[in-house]
Enzyme design. Structure first.
Site: not given
Ligand SMILES: Cc1cc2nc3c(=O)[nH]c(=O)nc-3n(C[C@H](O)[C@H](O)[C@H](O)COP(=O)(O)O)c2cc1C
Ligand code: SF4
Ligand SMILES: Cc1cc2nc3c(=O)[nH]c(=O)nc-3n(C[C@H](O)[C@H](O)[C@H](O)COP(=O)(O)OP(=O)(O)OC[C@H]3O[C@@H](n4cnc5c(N)ncnc54)[C@H](O)[C@@H]3O)c2cc1C
Lengths: 448, 421
Positions: B73, B135, B201, B348, B352, B377, B383, B387
């Protein structure tokens, strides 16, 4: 008094014809759905789906490209190995090809919708109008192709790309083979078959001569004389007779003729269909004929097959599809005779069947199914007469199929064959692969 | 049944799930809906000198069918006046006495300004204040937000002012946009903060529109950097929270923020030392109702583990959160592939083969069979991670009889070799 044979055109209103024949059997994906479906692909290594595709399309690769919105790249991944990728996306029985092999099917009985994704990529690409293929410098070699179906055109396209000059002959009025005359209408709506032919011919270097039949207007000897190589892709122009009495009664006809008429009809409402239709056979042709006669307005359509559901050539998927359309399927019965009064059909007498000691036999119980129209679909076959008649050297044909070496080479030098006229799966996709392989063999042999 | 009641530095709430300061807590309407849905508390959208926002404001990192794997954002603090915000806060707190209502603040770095706003905040009856030093965009250019959070001296100074003028607990919200979060955390402690919260963020550009050549989100053909959050930032948050919990011990209360979408994410934050958690993006993605499963899921999981209260497992991962040189050099595992579960996707093998240790077969006698070659391995997990079938590939301990040995004691350590010679 015998009932009047009820056969009529215009049984439905216009909207019903549209719904039955002009609406896609499978709803195409839009961009959003395509992205969701593409995200289900695991991008497998050594992917089983690729192995299951007769033309070996790199399916994980094209699906990944859809997911990155590289739709052009996706379409070319499809069209490079399979120039009929658009038709195949519509007509392939994917449930027994690529989608059956999809690891998602093993994991959750819901494969990635490979067919629909293929359709998405190719449709989007065709919308651009781009011609992606170019021809190699001219080789000076001339090649004749007989039959403008998927095998013939796929071969012609590859040969043209490789720089050869190709002439394609076909007995019919239009190119396309069964894509134009045989495949169910609702699988290839909006005139797709001809658009695809135009796209394929757009590469250049291919002359198509329609209305030219081998055996009538042309001879194999003359083609061998006038061209550097000949590719036979004549399909199976003959229909097998049921072989019981009354087959000449008016109202009994091969299903493929009925379908061809339907596919070419300018106005479906003008096409007569019986009120009660009986279809004899258990393959896809029988299913398609049954569904399409229902959709033309036949009130009562019964398919009769001499074995059980699992033995049918038509897949479970297609049997279900037919039942949804109101087609009745009667298993374990074979026709005994066609019945008529004054040469006009009234019904078919059947005898129940069973398997004894691995062999199919009649039980002696008989019954009559009244019918106004009977469509027979007990198999097509190669008509080799026009090819071999009066030929200087004989072409080897075994079991109704032209014998080849696996690369399309026949017993005659310079003569190649592929598609439904040779051994193998009778599917559009297999015909395309045969055409491509024969072209590569021809090119290799001509270059020495 | 588990007791989810939370006492966070003296601020009480019926459960540890708070909405982080942001759009979900922008005004009384949202906050009351959140409380109706069951949220334990809110940090009100940051209050300060009102701003004007632009459009558009958000961007998402969509990945492989996941619409919001990460979110960004370029919004600023509240665009409504201090008076309206504080009036609504007072009314909401009165109607919801059992929920935590914390006021997030951001004003210029001058004591009289902080003093004045805190006196007004004190009148609202709120449960605490959170100092937004995090922020990363817009406000920092004006000398606030991350511009303060990145300078430990400022953090300590403003925290001190806030402590002096606030009647309620002071939480310092930390920015992840620093080299070492321990410095601003130490500054908050030095300023007598009652708690810290993190992460805010992460400074970022979420993408570029390849047609307009504008960074995203786009404002009339131009874009500026924004703050990244959502599922993608959880690993960054866990690490920073863990670092602080390990350094300062359980007495410093930490409110865990960053990428929490489920009870499972929350439990991980708490295990890494958080005393409660805050959520922003997940609520913006799916609405307030997600808290139902957060409460229910956490409670069921705690019951299954025999944890009665949140403190019963808070910070339990910290003793195991060690530095690389304390890991056991003699621990050995190998991959095991369950042939019955295998769907033959080959992922896998190719992972590998192309990028690890060529330890998985592809075809045996012409058929696909993916099997681990034990002696090749190295037990890297790759792997198992790629998977697509759950539990098809597992890692199995190899009993090599060797004792726990850390790097400093390992004979393969060049330092030890020199000593031996
Ligand atoms: C659109 C938007 C607006 C935000 N505005 C604020 C804000 O005003 N103040 C603040 O402390 N954090 C703000 N944040 C940050 C969030 O509070 C939070 O720290 C961050 O998004 C990580 O959490 P999440 O992964 O659950 O989104 C905002 C985040 C988003 C997405
Ligand atoms: S765990 Fe072993 S078999 Fe699986 S990817 Fe790694 S080296 Fe290859
Ligand atoms: C009713 C029906 C439905 C089908 N549905 C499907 C389906 O849904 N999916 C699927 O994969 N497959 C389907 N098939 C099979 C598929 O259509 C064929 O496998 C495919 O068309 C074979 O291609 P081809 O090029 O070998 O032959 P064709 O498509 O039969 O083309 C052969 C061409 O050769 C021409 N020809 C024949 N004899 C001569 C001659 N003597 N001189 C000149 N030209 C000649 C014909 O006019 C024709 O144009 C269906 C077949 C039928 C009959």
């Amino acid at each position: 008094m015998a009932e009047q044979r009820d056969i009529a055109a215009g049984r439905l209103d216009q909207a019903a014809y549209l719904a039955g024949f002009s609406i896609d059997a499978k709803v195409p994906l839009d961009q959003g759905r395509a992205l969701i479906e593409a995200s289900r692909c695991y991008f497998c290594y050594d992917a089983p789906c690729v192995e299951a595709c007769p033309t070996g399309i790199d399916i994980p690769s094209f699906i990944r490209k859809i997911s990155t919105r590289n739709t052009r790249g996706a379409a070319l991944d499809i069209l490079e190995p399979n120039i009929f990728g658009g038709a195949c996306a519509r007509v392939c029985p994917v449930e027994e090809l690529c989608e059956e092999a999809c690891v998602r099917d093993a994991q959750e009985t819901k494969p990635v919708s490979i067919g629909l994704l293929q359709r998405f990529a190719t449709d989007r690409f065709f919308e651009t109008g781009e011609q992606p293929f170019a021809r190699a410098p001219a080789t000076g070699k001339k090649i004749a192709v007989v039959g403008a179906g998927p095998a013939g055109l796929a071969g012609a396209h590859r040969l043209a790309r490789l720089g050869h000059a190709v002439t394609v002959y076909d007995a019919r009025e239009k190119a396309g083979g069964l894509n134009e005359y045989g495949i169910a209408a609702y699988k290839v709506v909006d005139g797709f078959a001809q658009k695809e032919v135009d796209f394929i011919l757009g590469v250049g270097g291919i002359t198509v001569e329609t209305g030219k039949a081998l055996g009538k207007d042309l001879t194999l000897d003359a083609l061998r004389r006038d061209f550097d190589a000949v590719f036979l892709a004549v399909g199976q122009a003959g229909v097998r007779a049921v072989g019981v009495s009354g087959e000449d009664i008016i109202g009994v006809e091969p299903a493929v003729d009925f379908i061809a008429r339907l596919r070419q009809a300018a106005d479906l409402a003008a096409l007569p269909v019986g009120r009660r239709v009986v279809v004899i056979g258990g393959g896809n042709t029988a299913i398609d004929a049954a569904i399409q006669s229902r959709r033309l307005g036949a009130g009562d359509v019964t398919m009769v097959y001499r074995r059980g559901p699992d033995d049918m050539g038509a897949t479970d998927h297609e049997q279900e599809f037919a039942k949804t359309d109101g087609v009745k399927i009667k298993y374990w019965a074979k026709p005994v005779r066609f019945m008529g009064t004054d040469g006009a059909l009234t019904g078919v007498e059947f005898e129940s069947t069973r398997i004894t000691g691995g062999k199919i036999e009649g039980t002696g119980d008989t019954f009559v199914v009244p019918a106004d129209m009977v469509l027979t679909a007990v198999g097509q076959m190669l008509v080799d007469d026009p090819i071999t008649k009066n030929a200087k050297e004989p072409l080897s044909v075994v079991g109704g199929r032209i014998v080849t070496d696996g690369h399309g080479r026949t017993s005659l030098k310079g003569v190649y064959a592929g598609g439904d006229c040779v051994e193998g799966k009778d599917l559009t996709v297999q015909a395309v692969e045969d055409g491509k392989n024969a072209a590569l063999a021809i090119d290799g042999d001509l270059r020495g | 049944m588990a007791d989810l009641r939370n006492n966070f530095a003296g601020i009480r709430s019926p459960n540890p799930f708070w909405l982080a300061s942001g759009p979900p807590t922008d005004k009384a309407y949202n906050v009351e809906r959140a409380f109706e849905a069951g949220w334990g508390g809110v940090i009100w959208k940051t209050v300060g000198e009102p701003v004007v926002n632009v459009s558009s404001r958000y961007g998402a990192n969509a990945y492989n069918g996941t619409r919001v794997a990460g979110f960004t954002n370029i919004e600023l603090i509240s665009d409504r006046s201090v008076e309206i915000n504080l009036r609504e806060i007072k009314e909401v707190k009165k109607r919801w006495p059992d929920r935590a209502v914390v006021v997030s603040l951001m004003v210029p770095c001058e004591e009289p300004i902080w003093e004045s706003i805190l006196h007004q905040v004190n009148e609202t009856g709120c449960d605490g204040v959170e100092l937004n030093f995090g922020c990363p965009h817009g406000m920092s250019e004006r000398g606030m937000g991350a511009a303060v959070g990145q300078v430990p001296e400022y953090v300590a100074m403003v925290t001190r002012w806030a402590k002096q003028h606030s009647r309620v607990p002071v939480i310092v919200k930390l920015t992840p946009n620093v080299n070492d979060v321990l410095f601003p955390a130490q500054a908050a402690v030095d300023g007598n903060a009652d708690a810290v919260s993190l992460i805010n963020t992460v400074a970022s550009v979420i993408g570029v529109d390849l047609d307009t050549m504008s960074p995203l989100p786009e404002v009339n053909g131009k874009g500026s950097h924004g703050g990244y959050c959502g599922p993608a930032v959880k690993p960054i948050a866990l690490r920073m929270i863990g670092d602080i919990a390990r350094e300062f011990g359980p007495d410093l209360r930490i409110s865990g923020i960053g990428g929490i979408s489920t009870w499972h994410d929350a439990a991980e934050h708490i295990a890494m030392g958080a005393a409660n958690v805050q959520v922003c993006t997940a609520a913006m993605h799916q609405g307030f109702k997600i808290v139902e499963d957060m409460i229910d899921g956490l409670s069921n999981w705690m019951d299954s583990k025999g944890y009665r209260t949140l403190d019963d497992f808070r910070g339990h991962a910290i003793p195991n959160y060690v530095r690389w040189e304390n890991l056991d050099m003699n621990y050995e595992i190998v991959a095991r592939i369950d042939q019955d579960a295998c769907i033959k996707c080959g992922l896998c093998h190719i992972a590998c083969e192309d990028t690890a240790h060529q330890a998985i077969t592809a075809r045996t006698n012409g058929t696909r069979r993916y099997e681990v070659i034990d002696k090749e391995c190295v037990g890297c997990n790759l792997c198992m991670l790629v998977c697509p079938v759950e539990n098809c590939i597992t890692m199995e301990r190899v009993d090599n009889g060797k004792p726990y040995t850390q790097w400093s004691e390992d004979p393969r350590n060049p330092a030890n070799r020199v000593a031996a010679e």
